[in-house]
Design an enzyme around this catalytic site. Structure first.
Site, PDB file in Angstrom:
ATOM      1  N   GLU A   1     -22.284  32.096  67.732  1.00  0.00           N
ATOM      2  CA  GLU A   1     -21.826  31.179  68.774  1.00  0.00           C
ATOM      3  C   GLU A   1     -22.839  31.052  69.912  1.00  0.00           C
ATOM      4  O   GLU A   1     -22.492  30.661  71.026  1.00  0.00           O
ATOM      5  CB  GLU A   1     -20.473  31.643  69.313  1.00  0.00           C
ATOM      6  CG  GLU A   1     -19.385  31.643  68.254  1.00  0.00           C
ATOM      7  CD  GLU A   1     -18.072  32.169  68.787  1.00  0.00           C
ATOM      8  OE1 GLU A   1     -17.369  31.396  69.464  1.00  0.00           O
ATOM      9  OE2 GLU A   1     -17.754  33.341  68.530  1.00  0.00           O
TER      10      GLU A   1
ATOM     11  N   SER B   1     -14.837  30.522  67.246  1.00  0.00           N
ATOM     12  CA  SER B   1     -15.197  29.123  66.999  1.00  0.00           C
ATOM     13  C   SER B   1     -14.904  28.686  65.568  1.00  0.00           C
ATOM     14  O   SER B   1     -15.525  27.771  65.046  1.00  0.00           O
ATOM     15  CB  SER B   1     -16.683  28.874  67.313  1.00  0.00           C
ATOM     16  OG  SER B   1     -16.931  28.979  68.685  1.00  0.00           O
TER      17      SER B   1
ATOM     18  N   TYR C   1     -16.238  20.941  67.726  1.00  0.00           N
ATOM     19  CA  TYR C   1     -17.444  20.549  68.446  1.00  0.00           C
ATOM     20  C   TYR C   1     -18.028  19.222  67.978  1.00  0.00           C
ATOM     21  O   TYR C   1     -19.016  18.762  68.526  1.00  0.00           O
ATOM     22  CB  TYR C   1     -18.498  21.659  68.324  1.00  0.00           C
ATOM     23  CG  TYR C   1     -17.968  22.981  68.818  1.00  0.00           C
ATOM     24  CD1 TYR C   1     -17.690  23.182  70.166  1.00  0.00           C
ATOM     25  CD2 TYR C   1     -17.708  24.026  67.935  1.00  0.00           C
ATOM     26  CE1 TYR C   1     -17.177  24.383  70.623  1.00  0.00           C
ATOM     27  CE2 TYR C   1     -17.195  25.238  68.391  1.00  0.00           C
ATOM     28  CZ  TYR C   1     -16.934  25.400  69.728  1.00  0.00           C
ATOM     29  OH  TYR C   1     -16.423  26.582  70.171  1.00  0.00           O
TER      30      TYR C   1
ATOM     31  N   ARG D   1      -6.966  32.460  76.621  1.00  0.00           N
ATOM     32  CA  ARG D   1      -6.289  31.316  76.002  1.00  0.00           C
ATOM     33  C   ARG D   1      -5.553  31.822  74.781  1.00  0.00           C
ATOM     34  O   ARG D   1      -6.119  32.559  73.975  1.00  0.00           O
ATOM     35  CB  ARG D   1      -7.292  30.238  75.581  1.00  0.00           C
ATOM     36  CG  ARG D   1      -6.609  28.888  75.249  1.00  0.00           C
ATOM     37  CD  ARG D   1      -7.571  27.916  74.582  1.00  0.00           C
ATOM     38  NE  ARG D   1      -7.835  28.292  73.208  1.00  0.00           N
ATOM     39  CZ  ARG D   1      -9.053  28.277  72.638  1.00  0.00           C
ATOM     40  NH1 ARG D   1     -10.119  27.938  73.326  1.00  0.00           N
ATOM     41  NH2 ARG D   1      -9.197  28.661  71.379  1.00  0.00           N
TER      42      ARG D   1
ATOM     43  N   ASP E   1      -3.407  30.797  71.413  1.00  0.00           N
ATOM     44  CA  ASP E   1      -3.208  29.692  70.477  1.00  0.00           C
ATOM     45  C   ASP E   1      -1.969  29.965  69.632  1.00  0.00           C
ATOM     46  O   ASP E   1      -1.857  31.030  69.001  1.00  0.00           O
ATOM     47  CB  ASP E   1      -4.429  29.535  69.572  1.00  0.00           C
ATOM     48  CG  ASP E   1      -5.721  29.333  70.357  1.00  0.00           C
ATOM     49  OD1 ASP E   1      -5.635  28.951  71.540  1.00  0.00           O
ATOM     50  OD2 ASP E   1      -6.807  29.542  69.788  1.00  0.00           O
TER      51      ASP E   1
ATOM     52  N   GLU F   1      -3.922  33.177  67.476  1.00  0.00           N
ATOM     53  CA  GLU F   1      -5.076  33.940  67.935  1.00  0.00           C
ATOM     54  C   GLU F   1      -5.084  33.956  69.459  1.00  0.00           C
ATOM     55  O   GLU F   1      -4.380  33.173  70.101  1.00  0.00           O
ATOM     56  CB  GLU F   1      -6.394  33.310  67.438  1.00  0.00           C
ATOM     57  CG  GLU F   1      -6.580  33.334  65.942  1.00  0.00           C
ATOM     58  CD  GLU F   1      -7.899  32.714  65.512  1.00  0.00           C
ATOM     59  OE1 GLU F   1      -8.717  32.369  66.396  1.00  0.00           O
ATOM     60  OE2 GLU F   1      -8.121  32.567  64.300  1.00  0.00           O
TER      61      GLU F   1
ATOM     62  N   ASN G   1      -8.112  34.144  72.757  1.00  0.00           N
ATOM     63  CA  ASN G   1      -9.533  33.993  73.061  1.00  0.00           C
ATOM     64  C   ASN G   1      -9.758  34.531  74.462  1.00  0.00           C
ATOM     65  O   ASN G   1      -9.296  33.940  75.438  1.00  0.00           O
ATOM     66  CB  ASN G   1      -9.931  32.520  72.961  1.00  0.00           C
ATOM     67  CG  ASN G   1     -11.421  32.332  72.806  1.00  0.00           C
ATOM     68  OD1 ASN G   1     -12.192  32.965  73.509  1.00  0.00           O
ATOM     69  ND2 ASN G   1     -11.817  31.463  71.895  1.00  0.00           N
TER      70      ASN G   1
ATOM     71  N   GLY H   1     -14.021  28.590  75.157  1.00  0.00           N
ATOM     72  CA  GLY H   1     -15.077  27.625  75.431  1.00  0.00           C
ATOM     73  C   GLY H   1     -14.971  27.089  76.847  1.00  0.00           C
ATOM     74  O   GLY H   1     -13.871  26.817  77.340  1.00  0.00           O
TER      75      GLY H   1
END
Length: 327
Positions: free
Chosen positions: A11, A151, A223, A261, A263, A276, A278, A282
């Protein structure tokens, strides 16, 4: 202050993009030093290659460090341990939360112990394969993913068991520890959590992800513009409150600070399922986390100020630097 970015993980480019957005949005009050870790592990300070020891001296001289790192060797507690060791305040999660949040299997264990609903699955280590009983229990389709990568790198959907060996091979390119999880039918919703400098922990409006075509939210969708975000998600108020409550519970269960974050999958009429977490999501201006807070009325620059102020104040017990002026 210093912005630390790059790193040796897959990443690396995502980290550089996050850092570019952070640097573009920091206000004039900050005197910023750019610290880049190259793919080869070479450290650079303001574009100049330096020895690791010299880079540590630069970081130790900062009022605060903003680690804009994603993936192994950066988001997994490795760099956080270095920053703890040299005694410099830094933005975001500490060593334990970063390490636990990076390992999806560990994350699931900790969240399940706190009563949160998680997706079932099988954890495989080097040389291991699912048993026939595992396959019967999991059903099809399943998702195969590296346990310690982000990612969506190395993630594959398997619709027939003959596809499994290739999916395992792809996942093991990124990590020797692999998860196989059954597909969860439901909407995909993200919730951002932010800790304010006074210690107040807030969850933002849920964001729903819709992927164009028949694919899933993989690296290209993230992305390459193959996904659409709706903020706030079109949900009943009770469902929004339930998602926000569970996101904050996940934040505390992992011992987080600063941000996270979470999910979710949201089955029809069912309890939200944590997919998941994070611990450093990002951070480009187009990423979910800043967009969620923009919709909540906290612009990108203000979001950076909140995170930096929290780090300088020292939620982990460090006190503010006298004078309080970021360098």
């Amino acid at each position: 202050m210093a912005v630390l970015f790059g790193g040796r993980s897959g990443e690396h480019e995502v980290s550089r993009k996050s850092a570019a957005s952070i640097l573009a949005n920091l206000g004039p009050a900050y005197r910023v030093t750019e610290v880049l870790i190259g793919r080869d592990g070479q450290w650079h300070v303001d574009g100049v290659p330096v020895r690791f020891a010299d880079a540590l001296d630069v970081l130790a001289d900062q009022n605060v460090v903003f680690p804009a790192l994603h993936g192994p060797y950066g988001e997994d507690g490795t760099v956080q341990a270095v920053l703890e060791w040299i005694g410099v305040p830094y933005v975001g999660n500490g060593v334990l939360a970063s390490a636990a949040g990076m390992d999806k299997a560990v994350t699931k264990t900790l969240l399940a112990a706190d009563g949160l609903r998680i997706a079932a699955g099988v954890t495989l280590r080097t040389g291991e394969h699912p048993t026939p009983a595992d396959q019967e229990r999991l059903g099809l389709p399943v998702f195969v993913k590296p346990a310690r990568a982000g990612s969506s790198l190395g993630v594959s959907r398997v619709d027939a068991w003959w596809q499994l060996p290739e999916a395992l091979s792809v996942a093991r390119m990124f990590d020797s520890k692999v998860l196989i999880e059954p597909a969860v039918n439901g909407r995909e919703v993200d919730v951002a959590v932010l800790e304010h400098p006074d210690g107040r922990v807030e969850a933002g409006p849920p964001l729903e992800i819709t992927v164009t075509g028949a694919g899933f939210f993989d690296y290209d969708a993230k992305y390459g513009g193959g996904a659409r975000f709706q903020i706030p998600a079109d949900l009943p108020a009770s469902t929004t409150e339930a998602l926000q409550d569970r996101a904050i519970r996940a934040f505390h269960a992992l011992g987080c600070r600063g941000l996270i974050r979470v999910d979710f999958f949201l089955p029809d009429g069912g309890e939200p399922v944590v997919n998941e977490v994070n611990t450093f999501p990002g951070f480009t201006s187009a990423s979910q986390y800043p967009q969620i807070w923009e919709r909540a009325g906290i612009g990108y620059a203000e979001l950076l100020d909140i995170l930096i102020a929290g780090a300088v104040k020292g939620r982990s017990g460090r006190s503010a630097v006298p004078g309080g002026v970021p360098r």
